[in-house]
Design an enzyme around this catalytic site. Structure first.
Site: not given
Ligand code: NAD
Ligand code: IMJ
Length: 258
Positions: A157, A164
């Site tokens: 991460y 974060k």
């Molecule tokens: P997702 O890919 O569906 O959503 C990420 C969004 O970020 C996309 O809609 C993308 O268009 C937007 N984005 C990225 N760069 C941008 C920019 N420059 N301008 C405008 N929009 C931009 O994935 P998600 O998992 O739904 O992620 C949403 C949030 O949830 C993130 O903050 C992520 O860190 C957080 N989150 C995700 C997880 C997980 O495991 N998926 C867990 C905890 C928190």
């Molecule tokens: C992201 C990276 C490493 C480990 C991770 C994650 N684990 C989980 C996530 C275990 C659950 C997803 N997460 C919580 C995120 O916040 C992801 C953020 C993200 C993902 C990408 C992938 C594509 C890219 N840039 C990104 N930047 C942020 O090019």
């Protein structure tokens, strides 16, 4: 009557039907909110228009959160449809892919660090500041999405965890700034979910399995469950909750190694 009857919400971060923001949008719609959406770029426009229509919304606006101009334009556009806004949902994160694997210090760069903080933390501040005028005189609520990597050094991460941590501090400072105006600011720290932002992440499958085996509820969380918590936190039932990070992770954060 729904939890959010009569409220208007702007949802930022829908990219697919697996997006956490989409789970939130569906829950908020079900609870009676009127919705508007932004999309990151032209590539996502049609898709987001289609999702918006599914929840009765015709308001979709472009917004790359790295642009102050685009952020400003969102609220100018919204002002043409709505005379106020009650809820702002920020569900956006980005760091360069190469920095989300391997050892933190080996892979972090100045540019990647700045990018992660700009898109994943500062953008919430900038959007809040731009939304503020439309949220006056109401019981407004803002919500963002965090991850346990903010408070623990999790594998891969890396720089996103540092961003974060900044986002979570941002929630507290924004809550202090906006509290006197009656606006609440909170975050949900969600457990891992297979979304676009989690696809291609090394070891995700094993980590999902680890959570399934060790979280108190012995399963992973869904975007519907994050949506339900989001609807509550942005509703008047949460009127005394601000500056909080609420874990919606089947209890994973509360247990140690088993
Ligand atoms: P997702 O890919 O569906 O959503 C990420 C969004 O970020 C996309 O809609 C993308 O268009 C937007 N984005 C990225 N760069 C941008 C920019 N420059 N301008 C405008 N929009 C931009 O994935 P998600 O998992 O739904 O992620 C949403 C949030 O949830 C993130 O903050 C992520 O860190 C957080 N989150 C995700 C997880 C997980 O495991 N998926 C867990 C905890 C928190
Ligand atoms: C992201 C990276 C490493 C480990 C991770 C994650 N684990 C989980 C996530 C275990 C659950 C997803 N997460 C919580 C995120 O916040 C992801 C953020 C993200 C993902 C990408 C992938 C594509 C890219 N840039 C990104 N930047 C942020 O090019």
């Amino acid at each position: 009557m729904g939890l959010l009857e009569g409220k208007r919400a702007l949802i930022i971060g829908v990219a697919s039907d697996r997006s956490i923001a989409w789970g939130i949008a569906q829950a908020m719609r079900r609870e009676g909110a009127e919705l508007a959406f932004t999309y990151q770029n032209e590539r996502l426009r049609e898709r987001v228009e289609k999702y918006a229509a599914q929840v009765g919304s015709e308001i979709t606006v472009p917004c790359d959160v790295s642009s102050d101009q685009e952020i400003q334009a969102v609220f100018e556009h919204l002002d043409d449809y709505w005379d106020h806004l009650d809820i702002l949902v920020h569900s956006v994160a980005y760091a360069p892919k190469e920095e989300l694997e391997g050892e933190y210090l080996e892979n972090v760069t100045r540019a990647g660090f700045l990018m992660a903080h700009e898109i994943s933390s500062y953008s919430f501040t900038a959007l809040a500041d731009a939304a503020r005028p439309m949220m006056q005189g109401r019981k407004g609520a803002m919500l963002t999405l965090s991850y346990i990597g903010a408070v623990r050094a999790m594998p891969n991460y890396n720089v996103m965890g540092v961003a974060k941590a900044s986002l979570e501090a941002n929630v507290r400072y924004m809550a202090a700034s906006l509290g006197p105006e009656g606006i609440r600011v909170n975050a949900i720290s969600a457990g891992p979910i297979r979304t676009l932002a989690a696809s291609g992440i090394k070891g995700l499958k094993d980590f999902l399995k680890h959570v399934e085996q060790n979280a108190p509820l012995r399963r992973n969380v869904t975007i519907e469950e994050v949506g339900n918590a989001a609807a509550f936190l942005c509703s008047d039932y949460a009127s005394a909750i601000t500056g909080e990070i609420t874990y919606v992770d089947c209890g994973y954060n509360s247990v140690g190694a088993v």
